[in-house]
Design an enzyme around this catalytic site. Structure first.
Site, short mmCIF file in Angstrom:
data_model
loop_
_atom_site.label_atom_id
_atom_site.label_comp_id
_atom_site.label_asym_id
_atom_site.label_seq_id
_atom_site.Cartn_x
_atom_site.Cartn_y
_atom_site.Cartn_z
N ASN A 55 0.94 -8.85 3.36
CA ASN A 55 1.86 -9.76 2.41
C ASN A 55 3.12 -9.40 2.75
O ASN A 55 3.64 -8.40 2.67
CB ASN A 55 1.34 -9.27 1.10
CG ASN A 55 2.34 -9.81 -0.09
OD1 ASN A 55 3.03 -10.93 0.29
ND2 ASN A 55 2.00 -9.49 -1.33
N LEU A 56 3.79 -10.41 3.19
CA LEU A 56 5.36 -9.93 3.59
C LEU A 56 6.34 -10.20 2.24
O LEU A 56 7.62 -10.03 2.58
CB LEU A 56 5.65 -11.12 4.72
CG LEU A 56 4.98 -10.93 6.00
CD1 LEU A 56 5.72 -11.98 6.71
CD2 LEU A 56 5.12 -9.61 6.55
N LYS A 57 5.89 -10.49 1.37
CA LYS A 57 6.73 -10.57 -0.08
C LYS A 57 7.73 -11.29 0.28
O LYS A 57 7.78 -12.18 0.83
CB LYS A 57 6.68 -9.06 -0.45
CG LYS A 57 5.55 -8.70 -0.70
CD LYS A 57 5.53 -7.25 -1.45
CE LYS A 57 4.44 -6.56 -1.84
NZ LYS A 57 4.23 -5.41 -2.83
N ALA A 114 1.86 -4.33 2.60
CA ALA A 114 3.05 -4.95 2.49
C ALA A 114 4.10 -4.05 3.33
O ALA A 114 4.21 -4.25 4.39
CB ALA A 114 3.63 -5.48 1.16
N SER A 115 4.62 -3.18 2.55
CA SER A 115 5.71 -2.44 3.20
C SER A 115 5.42 -1.58 4.25
O SER A 115 6.37 -1.63 5.36
CB SER A 115 6.23 -1.35 2.07
OG SER A 115 5.13 -0.63 1.45
N GLU A 139 -4.72 -3.62 -7.41
CA GLU A 139 -3.45 -3.15 -6.88
C GLU A 139 -2.90 -2.50 -7.88
O GLU A 139 -2.02 -3.39 -8.78
CB GLU A 139 -2.62 -4.03 -6.31
CG GLU A 139 -3.12 -4.81 -5.02
CD GLU A 139 -1.90 -5.41 -4.04
OE1 GLU A 139 -1.72 -4.84 -3.12
OE2 GLU A 139 -1.53 -6.44 -4.67
N ILE A 198 2.40 0.60 -5.81
CA ILE A 198 2.90 -0.62 -4.92
C ILE A 198 4.18 -0.05 -4.24
O ILE A 198 5.03 0.28 -5.14
CB ILE A 198 2.94 -1.84 -5.48
CG1 ILE A 198 1.58 -2.40 -5.85
CG2 ILE A 198 3.68 -2.83 -4.77
CD1 ILE A 198 1.36 -3.73 -6.55
N GLY A 207 0.23 0.90 -1.21
CA GLY A 207 0.52 2.14 -0.40
C GLY A 207 -0.36 2.43 0.87
O GLY A 207 -0.42 3.54 1.42
N HIS A 249 -0.68 -12.29 -8.09
CA HIS A 249 -0.18 -10.85 -7.61
C HIS A 249 0.61 -10.32 -8.73
O HIS A 249 1.45 -10.81 -9.73
CB HIS A 249 0.80 -11.13 -6.17
CG HIS A 249 1.13 -9.96 -5.67
ND1 HIS A 249 2.18 -8.80 -6.08
CD2 HIS A 249 0.44 -9.18 -4.57
CE1 HIS A 249 2.06 -7.92 -5.31
NE2 HIS A 249 1.04 -7.96 -4.33
#
Ligand SMILES: O=C(CO)COP(=O)(O)O
EC number: 5.3.1.1
Length: 219
Positions: A11-13, A199-200, A138, A143, A178, A90
Site C-alpha cells: 500500500n503506497l498510501k 507500506a512503509s 491492522e 502501523i 510493521g 483502511h
C-alpha cells in the site's frame, strides 16, 4: 506461508515514492519468484501502475454508483484504470458500517476483489459478515512502526483468523502493520494469515526490490 497464492499487498498510501518504480520492482519479483505481489497506489496513479503489468489494487472505493458524486472514487473508474482489487475501510480512511457495505457492493459491481480492513478481532468478525473476499487486521498503533504485528501482538492475528472463520470460512484473513521482512511474512503465515499488507517497509526503502525479495523469501 508456503502458498504462492498468499498475497503481499504493498500500500503506497500518500508516501512521496515513485509508484511506477515500485510497481516495476514488484512485477519483477513476482515474475522471478511466482509470488503474488500487488501494489495499491494513489487513485491517480492506478493506470500507470497497472501498465507495468503488476497486480494493481485501489486504496479505497466510494460507496456510490455513477451519478452526481463529486470527489468520489468510483469503483468502475478504478476497474477501468486497471485495478483488480480494492481495500475498503483502511485505518487511515475509516467508513461508517453502511458505507463499508455500499463500498463492497460498488466493488463487486465493478468486478474488484475486496479486502475490508479492521483494527481488532471483533471488527474482523463483523467485517467478515459483510462478505468481502478478505479481511485485513491492522492494529493502528503498530502501523508505520518497526515491529511487525505478528511479533508484537500474535494473539490479534490468531483471534482474527478464528473470528473470521467462525463467521464465513470463505473469507481470507490478512494482517498488516510493521511488516518489512521475510521473517515477518513467515510469522504471519504461521499464525494463519493468507496475506500481508505493508507500506512503509517498501515505500520508504532505498532499495524496494531488495526488500521485496526478502519479503517473498518468507512465503
Ligand atoms: O497500513 C498499512 C498497510 O495498509 C501498514 O503500514 P506499515 O507497513 O507502514 O506499518
Amino acid at each position: 506461508m508456503t502458498d504462492s497464492d498468499t498475497l503481499i499487498l504493498v500500500n503506497l498510501k500518500a508516501y512521496p515514492c515513485d509508484p511506477v518504480e515500485i510497481a516495476e520492482a514488484c512485477a519483477t519479483v513476482a515474475d522471478d519468484t511466482g509470488a503474488r505481489v500487488a501494489v495499491a497506489p494513489q487513485a491517480a496513479h492506478l493506470a500507470a501502475v497497472a501498465d507495468t503489468g503488476v497486480e494493481t489494487w485501489a486504496q479505497h472505493v466510494s460507496p456510490v454508483e455513477h451519478g452526481s458524486h463529486t470527489g468520489s472514487t468510483l469503483a468502475e473508474a478504478v476497474a477501468d484504470a486497471g485495478a483488480t482489487g480494492t481495500l475498503i475501510n483502511h485505518s487511515e480512511n475509516r467508513l461508517k458500517l453502511a458505507d463499508i457495505d455500499a463500498s463492497l457492493a460498488a466493488a463487486e459491481r465493478a468486478g474488484l476483489e475486496t479486502c475490508v480492513c479492521a483494527n481488532n478481532p471483533a471488527q474482523s468478525g463483523a467485517a467478515a459478515a459483510l462478505g468481502p473476499d478478505a479481511v485485513a487486521v491492522e492494529p493502528p498503533e503498530l502501523i508505520g512502526g518497526d515491529v511487525s504485528v505478528a511479533s508484537a501482538d500474535p494473539a490479534i492475528v490468531e483471534d482474527s483468523v478464528a473470528a473470521v472463520g467462525a463467521v464465513d470460512a470463505d473469507v481470507d484473513l490478512f494482517c498488516g502493520a510493521g511488516v518489512s521482512t521475510g521473517e515477518d511474512v513467515a510469522a504471519a503465515g504461521e499464525l494463519g494469515a493468507t496475506g500481508v499488507l505493508l507500506a512503509s517497509g517498501v515505500a520508504k526503502a532505498d532499495d524496494p526490490e531488495a526488500v521485496l525479495r526478502d519479503l517473498v523469501s518468507g512465503l
